[in-house]
Design a protein around this motif. Structure first.
Motif, PDB file in Angstrom:
ATOM      1  N   GLU A   1      -2.040   0.748  -4.289  1.00 13.38           N
ATOM      2  CA  GLU A   1      -0.841  -0.079  -4.135  1.00 13.38           C
ATOM      3  C   GLU A   1       0.238   0.406  -5.079  1.00 13.38           C
ATOM      4  OE1 GLU A   1      -1.617  -4.207  -4.700  1.00 13.38           O
ATOM      5  OE2 GLU A   1      -2.553  -4.436  -2.736  1.00 13.38           O
ATOM      6  N   ILE A   2       1.459   0.222  -4.648  1.00  8.52           N
ATOM      7  CA  ILE A   2       2.594   0.534  -5.519  1.00  8.52           C
ATOM      8  C   ILE A   2       3.574  -0.637  -5.491  1.00  8.52           C
ATOM      9  CG2 ILE A   2       2.503   3.059  -5.308  1.00  8.52           C
ATOM     10  CD1 ILE A   2       4.740   2.718  -3.130  1.00  8.52           C
ATOM     11  N   ASP A   3       4.467  -0.687  -6.456  1.00  3.86           N
ATOM     12  CA  ASP A   3       5.523  -1.688  -6.416  1.00  3.86           C
ATOM     13  C   ASP A   3       6.375  -1.434  -5.184  1.00  3.86           C
ATOM     14  OD1 ASP A   3       4.723  -2.921  -8.689  1.00  3.86           O
ATOM     15  OD2 ASP A   3       6.041  -1.779 -10.023  1.00  3.86           O
TER      16      ASP A   3
ATOM     17  N   LEU B   1       0.864  -1.179   0.000  1.00  2.30           N
ATOM     18  CA  LEU B   1       0.000   0.000   0.000  1.00  2.30           C
ATOM     19  C   LEU B   1       0.901   1.229   0.000  1.00  2.30           C
ATOM     20  CD1 LEU B   1      -2.588  -1.094   2.709  1.00  2.30           C
ATOM     21  CD2 LEU B   1      -2.878  -1.101   0.227  1.00  2.30           C
ATOM     22  N   ASP B   2       0.565   2.189  -0.832  1.00  2.00           N
ATOM     23  CA  ASP B   2       1.390   3.404  -0.935  1.00  2.00           C
ATOM     24  C   ASP B   2       1.312   4.185   0.370  1.00  2.00           C
ATOM     25  OD1 ASP B   2       2.633   5.733  -1.469  1.00  2.00           O
ATOM     26  OD2 ASP B   2       1.482   6.210  -3.286  1.00  2.00           O
ATOM     27  N   PRO B   3       2.423   4.219   1.129  1.00  2.00           N
ATOM     28  CA  PRO B   3       2.350   4.898   2.432  1.00  2.00           C
ATOM     29  C   PRO B   3       2.151   6.403   2.274  1.00  2.00           C
ATOM     30  CG  PRO B   3       4.633   4.286   1.937  1.00  2.00           C
ATOM     31  CD  PRO B   3       3.785   3.735   0.827  1.00  2.00           C
ATOM     32  N   ASN B   4       2.487   6.941   1.108  1.00  2.00           N
ATOM     33  CA  ASN B   4       2.372   8.390   0.902  1.00  2.00           C
ATOM     34  C   ASN B   4       0.989   8.827   0.439  1.00  2.00           C
ATOM     35  OD1 ASN B   4       4.973   8.722   1.678  1.00  2.00           O
ATOM     36  ND2 ASN B   4       5.800   8.918  -0.387  1.00  2.00           N
ATOM     37  N   ALA B   5       0.176   7.888   0.035  1.00  2.00           N
ATOM     38  CA  ALA B   5      -1.152   8.261  -0.460  1.00  2.00           C
ATOM     39  C   ALA B   5      -2.095   8.460   0.715  1.00  2.00           C
ATOM     40  CB  ALA B   5      -1.677   7.158  -1.375  1.00  2.00           C
TER      41      ALA B   5
HETATM   42  C1  LIG Z   1       7.016   8.945   0.085  1.00  2.00           C
HETATM   43  O1  LIG Z   1       7.374  10.301  -0.053  1.00  2.00           O
HETATM   44  C2  LIG Z   1       8.706  10.574   0.325  1.00  2.00           C
HETATM   45  C3  LIG Z   1       8.896  12.068   0.292  1.00  2.00           C
HETATM   46  O2  LIG Z   1       8.460  12.593  -0.931  1.00  2.00           O
HETATM   47  C4  LIG Z   1       9.675   9.852  -0.589  1.00  2.00           C
HETATM   48  O3  LIG Z   1      11.000  10.084  -0.216  1.00  2.00           O
HETATM   49  C5  LIG Z   1       9.389   8.367  -0.484  1.00  2.00           C
HETATM   50  O4  LIG Z   1      10.177   7.628  -1.379  1.00  2.00           O
HETATM   51  C6  LIG Z   1       7.933   8.088  -0.772  1.00  2.00           C
HETATM   52  N1  LIG Z   1       7.666   6.690  -0.490  1.00  2.00           N
HETATM   53  C7  LIG Z   1       7.174   5.873  -1.404  1.00  2.00           C
HETATM   54  C8  LIG Z   1       7.015   4.483  -0.957  1.00  2.00           C
HETATM   55  O5  LIG Z   1       6.864   6.235  -2.530  1.00  2.00           O
END
Ligand SMILES: *[C@@H]1O[C@H](CO)[C@@H](O)[C@H](O)[C@H]1NC(C)=O
Ligand SMILES: *[C@@H]1O[C@H](CO)[C@@H](O)[C@H](O)[C@H]1NC(C)=O
Ligand SMILES: *[C@@H]1O[C@H](CO)[C@@H](O)[C@H](O)[C@H]1NC(C)=O
Length: 433
Positions: A294-296, A210-214
């Motif tokens: 979801e992301i890779d 799961l995309d933690p940033n979403a």
């Molecule tokens: C989430 O965002 C951070 C900051 O932009 C970035 O460094 C990180 O790679 C991102 N994580 C994913 C899993 O995309």
């Protein structure tokens, strides 16, 4: 053709048509000679002893001889060495038979495949191994087939439940690992589980996460229905639940000074309609439930050689058994599934039915013997009971004359003692006061 092409073809050919190879085979058919091939560990001083036997019942007394655990509540550690090999690009088949003829309550029935550099005399429970495979029973809840692979110095248990056999007969366990990272587990030459190494063990981190940033957008509307903003409460909608009784009158003898201010009693409002609610309508902004995308997984790195081991060189039994008696036999390590099945058919396959018959016969005989014994002892009991009854009558007569007075005295004495004790316990608090 270029050299590279030839190489590729040769590589393919060797993967698909690998020469049948038997890396290890042990049938225990040459008397005590097995002791020259198997090494008992000396890591602990009190390992249990293995002995060579076909057990209490068997299909063929010679062919069914195997290593039997012979002492209860012991650790066992024994192993045998073979020419080291790698299973790279090859099928790996590990096969052996296990017979818990003691009706096992708790104990291992598995083998371990070790790297060739294992010091056999020091082999023990924590020695590094490549693969652990076979049945394990402890109590009624734990009856499983272990399939553990060492991957990058960590042991990984299969995440599926494979039930093992828990009866007293000889069973054949087979593990097949393919160079395309798939596997199969067979019991008694029939498939009981199969799949891919990647899915059924947690060797690698998940492919997708799961995309933690979403995060859910703030204006994301998850309400399927909303209140109709155009709906209005009718003017005559009565929301008051209780009203004062309009028919109530102050009693004539009411004395305001004595009784306080008179108030009419409350009654349920006959026009009461409940709390008004606007009707519901479909939400025009409804977007459905928000799902975390979801992301890779950036941590995921594929490995097409999960199955591969270098320098496989020792097979061993490293076990704990509460109730001993398990017999291990027909060990085979090969790169050929068909050959393994053929050998299984020629060994376990030809003795398994005869083994069952012999056990059945033994049980019938046992039962007959027991029945005979029961009959005999019932007859003996009858005679004994009759004799006893006669004796008792005589004894009773004597008792009446002599024993009763004594008994009465005893009772009296006991009662006296008890009385004294109660007095003591009751008197002690008084004494303190
Ligand atoms: C989430 O965002 C951070 C900051 O932009 C970035 O460094 C990180 O790679 C991102 N994580 C994913 C899993 O995309
Ligand atoms: C893997 O190899 C085995 C044996 O060659 C074959 O039966 C099976 O279909 C293959 N599986 C995959 C997913 O390629
Ligand atoms: C082994 O025996 C079974 C049952 O008789 C048979 O179906 C199977 O084909 C045999 N396998 C081989 C490789 O001979």
């Amino acid at each position: 053709m270029t050299g590279i092409c030839w190489l590729l073809l040769a590589g393919l050919a060797s993967a698909v048509f690998a020469e049948p190879m038997v890396h290890f085979r042990e049938q225990f058919e040459d008397g005590d000679e097995w002791q020259t091939r198997w090494v008992e560990s000396k890591h602990k001083s009190d390992y249990g002893k293995f002995r060579l036997t076909a057990g209490k019942f068997f299909g063929d007394e010679e062919k069914d001889k195997g290593l039997q655990t012979s002492e209860d509540a012991k650790f066992y550690a024994i192993s045998s060495r073979f020419e080291p090999f790698t299973n790279e690009g090859q099928i790996l088949v590990i096969q052996f038979t296990v017979k818990h003829e003691q009706n096992i309550d708790c104990g291992g029935g598995y083998i371990k495949l070790f790297p060739a550099d294992l010091k056999q005399e020091e082999m023990h429970g924590d020695s590094t191994y490549f693969i652990m495979f076979g049945p394990d029973i402890c109590g009624t809840g734990n009856k499983k087939v272990h399939v553990i692979f060492n991957y990058k110095d960590k042991n990984h248990l299969i995440n599926k439940d494979i039930r093992c056999k828990d009866d007293e007969f000889t069973h054949l366990y087979t593990l097949i690992v393919h160079p395309n990272n798939t596997y199969e587990v067979k019991i008694d030459n029939a498939k009981v589980e199969s799949g891919t190494l990647e899915e059924d063990w947690d060797f690698l981190p998940a492919k997708r996460i799961l995309d933690p940033n979403a995060t859910k957008p703030e204006d994301w509307d998850e309400r399927e229905q909303i209140d109709d903003p155009d709906d209005r409460r009718p003017d005559d909608w009565e929301e008051i639940e209780h009203i004062t009784d309009p028919d109530a009158k102050r009693p004539d003898d009411w004395d305001a000074e004595m009784d306080g201010e008179w108030e009419p009693p409350m009654i349920p409002n006959p026009k009461y309609k409940g709390i008004w609610k606007p009707r519901k309508i479909d939400n025009p902004n409804f977007k459905g439930e928000w799902v975390q995308p979801e992301i890779d997984n950036p941590e995921y790195v594929p490995d097409d050689k999960i199955y591969k081991y270098e320098n496989i060189g020792v097979i061993g039994l490293d076990l704990w058994q509460v109730k001993s008696g398990t017999i291990f036999d027909n060990f085979l390590i090969t790169n050929d599934e068909i050959l393994a099945e053929e050998i299984a058919n020629e060994t376990w396959g030809v003795t398994t039915e005869a083994e069952k018959k012999m056990k059945e016969l033994q049980e019938e005989e046992e039962k007959k013997k027991q029945d005979d014994k029961d009959e005999k002892s019932t007859a003996e009991d009858k005679v004994a009971v009759e004799e006893e009854e006669e004796e008792e009558v005589e004894a009773d007569e004597e008792d009446d004359e002599e024993k009763e007075p004594d008994e009465d005295e005893d009772v009296e004495e006991e009662e006296e003692e008890e009385l004294e004790e109660t007095e003591k316990t009751e008197s002690s608090p008084k004494d303190e006061l």
